[in-house]
Design an enzyme around this catalytic site. Structure first.
Site, PDB file in Angstrom:
ATOM      1  N   GLU A 136       1.853  -6.637  -1.043  1.00 28.68           N
ATOM      2  CA  GLU A 136       2.146  -5.428  -0.261  1.00 28.68           C
ATOM      3  C   GLU A 136       3.548  -5.580   0.317  1.00 28.68           C
ATOM      4  OE1 GLU A 136       0.619  -2.778   3.573  1.00 28.68           O
ATOM      5  OE2 GLU A 136      -0.382  -4.667   3.089  1.00 28.68           O
ATOM      6  N   ASN A 163       3.790   1.076   1.114  1.00 29.67           N
ATOM      7  CA  ASN A 163       3.323   2.003   2.155  1.00 29.67           C
ATOM      8  C   ASN A 163       4.206   3.240   2.162  1.00 29.67           C
ATOM      9  OD1 ASN A 163       1.107   0.556   3.600  1.00 29.67           O
ATOM     10  ND2 ASN A 163       2.731  -0.963   3.893  1.00 29.67           N
ATOM     11  N   GLU A 175       0.353   3.359  -1.000  1.00 34.82           N
ATOM     12  CA  GLU A 175      -0.695   3.370   0.020  1.00 34.82           C
ATOM     13  C   GLU A 175      -0.368   4.423   1.060  1.00 34.82           C
ATOM     14  OE1 GLU A 175      -1.231  -0.435   1.774  1.00 34.82           O
ATOM     15  OE2 GLU A 175      -1.341  -1.519  -0.146  1.00 34.82           O
ATOM     16  N   ASP A 190      -4.606   3.208   3.161  1.00 36.55           N
ATOM     17  CA  ASP A 190      -4.376   1.994   3.949  1.00 36.55           C
ATOM     18  C   ASP A 190      -5.051   2.126   5.308  1.00 36.55           C
ATOM     19  OD1 ASP A 190      -3.412  -0.483   4.618  1.00 36.55           O
ATOM     20  OD2 ASP A 190      -1.431   0.240   5.211  1.00 36.55           O
ATOM     21  N   GLU A 225      -7.894  -6.495   4.403  1.00 39.64           N
ATOM     22  CA  GLU A 225      -6.686  -6.969   5.082  1.00 39.64           C
ATOM     23  C   GLU A 225      -7.057  -7.935   6.202  1.00 39.64           C
ATOM     24  OE1 GLU A 225      -3.325  -3.590   4.951  1.00 39.64           O
ATOM     25  OE2 GLU A 225      -5.018  -3.064   6.214  1.00 39.64           O
TER      26      GLU A 225
END
Length: 550
Positions: free
Chosen positions: A320, A378, A410, A441, A498
Site C-alpha cells: 500500500e 489511496n 482504494e 479502505d 490492516e
C-alpha cells in the site's frame, strides 16, 4: 493544528523578505526624498527672493547715482575749480554709501575729485569707452587708493564722471546673503566678465555661471554641478544688469540631520509595520494548506510502501502506497498531519498524482521480479473526479508495461459520502472500465452503508485496524469484525486486514478465512528503495510458487 515552522524558514520566505524590505525602505526613502524636494524648493525660492532684493537695492542705488552723474555732467566749468569740487561734495553727501565723485578727461586721465584737485592727472586705464552706465571690476580705485565700486558715465564730449561706492556700502548690501550662499555675482552685458563676485567660487562653476549671464531670460534657475545651483534675475530697468546667486543645494544627509525626528518617527512606524507583516506572514505560512502548497512545489512528498502479504505463506504480494512528507529533508510527517487539510484545500489531487507516479516507478522494478505484484493506492472521488480516466491513461502511456491490475485503487469509506454519490459512481465506473481493481479502505469507519456495496464495482475491502486490534477481546468492535467478515464472504469480496501486529491476530484471521494482511508484524512503511530490497529478500525466502491473487 499548524505545523511547526522555524523562524529561519519564516524569515527566509520570498514574500516575507521582499515585502519586509519594501516596508522598511520605501516609506523612509519617500519621506527623505519628499523632504529633500521641499527643502530644495524652499532654497530656490529663498535664493530668488534674495537675488531680487539685491537687484532692487542695486537698481535704486544706480538710479540715484546716475542722476547725480547727469547733474555733474551739466557743469561746464573748466579744470577742477572750487565750484566743481563743491558740487561733487554736495552730490556725495546726498547719496548714502557714495564716498565721492571723480572727473576723467578724454585721455582717460583723472583730473578732479570731490576730495581735491589732482595735480599729476594720473591715467585711469581700467575704464572702458562708450556711453551709458558701467560698473568697474576694480576693487581698489586707482589714484584715490580706496576700495569700492567705481560707477562712471561718459558724455558726448568724451569726458567721464564717476562715483566711488564705498566697500562698507558693498558689505551692507551683501551682508544678508554672505553666510548663506556660496557666491553672489553682479553682471552687466557691457562687461566681458561678472563685475563683482562675493564669496568662494570654483573656477569651473564661475565659467558655467558666466555663460548663463549671456542669456536674456528674466529668471534663470539651473544646476551648475551636483553641488552648486544658480539663480539669476535680470533688472527690469536695465536689461543689461543682472544679479546671480550660486548656492550649494541641500543634500539628503543634511536634510535627514535637519529633520531627524520626522525620519526617526517614520522609521519606527516602518519597523512596526514590518514586524506586523512578518508575524502575519508567519501565521499564514504556519497554515497547513500553505505549507502543503510549498511542499508540493519543493517536491517534498514521497510515497512509502507497507507490504501486503498472503497470511498463510507470508509471501509479499504487493504494498500500500502511503504518503509521507519529508520536510526540509529532515523530519518525516505521516498522513494524519496533512491529508485532511489536503482534502479540504483541493490539493489532494496533485498529491494523489505524485503517489501514483512514484508507485508506477516502483512497479516498473517489481513486475519483472514478480508479474502478479501490485501496489494499492489511496484515492478519493474528490482527488480523481472527472479526471480519473485521463489520469489512468497518462499512467498507461508512461508505463506501458503495467496492466490495470498492477495499480489498485482504494476508496476510503469516509469519502463515500451519500451527498457525492453521482461523482463517486462516475469516477469508479471510469476506473472499472479500464480494468482497475477497486476496494474500500478502512471499512466500518465511515457512513457509506451497504448501499454502496450493492451497486458499485468493489472487488475487495480492508478491515480497519481498530477491529483487528479488538481480536481476542469481548468488545463490540470484535463482534462487528465477525459480522464484517461474514458480510464480505457472502458478497464474495476479498479481505485485507490492516494493523496486524501479533501472530495470534494472524492465526485468528486465517481461521476466519481472511487471506491477506498488512501490519507491523510483516513490515513497517518504508521508502521505495528499502521496500524493493526487502521484497527481493522475501522472494528468496519463499520456497513455494507464488499464486496469483484474484
Amino acid at each position: 493544528m499548524p505545523l511547526h515552522l522555524r523562524w529561519k524558514d519564516s524569515l527566509t520566505d520570498h514574500w516575507t523578505w521582499w515585502v519586509s524590505l519594501i516596508l522598511m525602505v520605501v516609506p523612509v526613502t519617500l519621506l527623505c526624498l519628499l523632504m529633500l524636494s521641499t527643502v530644495r524648493s524652499h532654497q530656490a525660492d529663498e535664493a530668488r527672493d534674495k537675488a531680487l532684493s539685491v537687484l532692487a537695492d542695486l537698481d535704486i542705488l544706480l538710479d540715484h547715482v546716475n542722476g547725480s552723474l547727469i547733474n555733474l555732467q551739466l557743469d561746464n566749468s573748466q579744470g577742477c575749480s572750487p565750484q566743481r569740487r563743491q558740487l561733487m561734495q554736495r552730490e556725495a553727501y546726498g547719496l548714502p554709501g557714495i564716498e565721492g565723485f571723480l572727473r576723467i578727461d578724454a585721455g582717460y586721465r583723472l583730473v578732479c575729485t570731490s576730495w581735491g584737485a589732482v595735480n599729476d592727472a594720473r591715467p585711469m586705464d581700467a575704464l572702458q569707452p562708450g556711453l551709458g552706465l558701467h560698473l568697474s571690476l576694480e576693487r581698489r580705485i586707482p589714484v584715490v587708493e580706496r576700495p569700492g565700486l567705481l560707477i562712471y558715465r561718459w558724455d558726448a564730449r568724451g569726458v567721464a564722471t564717476a562715483a566711488v561706492l564705498s566697500s562698507a556700502a558693498l558689505r551692507q548690501l551683501f551682508d544678508r546673503i554672505r553666510y548663506a550662499d556660496e557666491a553672489v555675482m553682479i553682471g552687466h552685458r557691457d562687461q566681458t566678465r561678472p563685475l563683482l563676485v562675493e564669496g568662494a567660487l570654483s573656477s569651473l562653476n564661475r565659467q558655467a555661471a558666466e555663460a548663463v549671464l549671456e542669456r536674456n531670460d528674466p529668471l534663470v534657475e539651473t544646476a551648475l554641478s551636483p553641488r552648486s545651483r544658480l539663480v539669476q534675475v535680470r533688472s527690469s530697468q536695465d536689461a543689461k544688469l543682472s544679479v546671480s546667486l550660486i548656492y550649494p543645494p541641500a543634500t539628503l544627509w543634511s536634510v535627514i540631520k535637519l529633520e531627524r525626528w520626522a525620519v526617526f518617527s517614520i522609521l519606527l512606524l516602518s519597523c512596526a509595520l514590518t514586524v506586523a507583516w512578518v508575524l502575519l506572514r508567519r501565521h499564514r505560512l504556519e497554515q497547513v494548506s500553505h505549507q502543503i502548497r510549498l511542499g508540493l512545489a519543493r517536491q517534498e512528498f514521497e510515497a512509502w510502501f507497507q507490504p501486503i502479504v498472503e497470511l498463510k505463506t507470508g509471501r509479499w504480494l504487493g504494498a500500500e502506497a502511503l504518503a509521507r512528507w519529508r520536510r526540509d529533508g529532515q523530519s518525516v510527517l505521516s498522513p494524519v498531519e496533512f491529508i485532511a487539510e489536503a482534502e479540504a484545500s483541493g490539493q489532494i489531487r496533485e498529491l494523489t498524482a505524485i503517489m501514483a507516479w512514484q508507485s508506477c516507478e516502483l512497479l516498473n522494478r517489481l513486475v519483472p521480479q514478480q508479474g502478479d505484484c501490485y501496489i494499492s493506492l489511496n484515492a478519493s472521488p474528490h482527488a480523481l473526479g472527472d479526471h480519473s480516466l485521463d489520469f489512468a491513461d497518462r499512467l498507461r502511456r508512461f508505463f506501458p508495461a503495467l496492466s490495470a491490475t498492477h495499480l489498485r485503487v482504494e476508496m476510503t469509506e469516509s469519502a463515500l459520502d451519500p451527498s457525492r454519490r453521482t461523482q463517486v459512481r462516475d469516477a469508479l465506473a471510469r476506473l472499472d472500465a479500464l480494468g482497475c481493481v477497486i476496494g474500500i479502505d478502512d471499512f466500518g469507519t465511515g457512513q457509506a452503508g451497504l448501499d454502496y456495496l450493492s451497486d458499485l464495482p468493489f472487488s475487495f475491502l480492508k478491515l480497519d485496524r481498530r477491529y483487528v486490534q479488538a481480536i481476542g477481546t469481548d468488545s463490540i468492535d470484535f463482534r462487528l469484525l465477525q459480522s464484517i467478515i461474514a458480510l464480505a464472504q457472502s458478497l464474495q469480496l476479498t479481505m485485507v486486514a490492516e494493523g496486524v501486529e501479533t501472530s495470534q491476530q494472524a492465526d485468528w484471521l486465517i481461521a476466519q478465512g481472511v487471506s491477506y494482511a498488512q501490519g507491523w508484524l510483516y513490515g513497517k512503511p518504508m521508502p521505495a528503495d528499502a521496500y524493493y530490497s526487502a521484497f527481493l529478500e522475501n522472494q528468496r525466502a519463499q520456497t513455494q510458487r507464488p499464486r496469483r491473487v484474484v
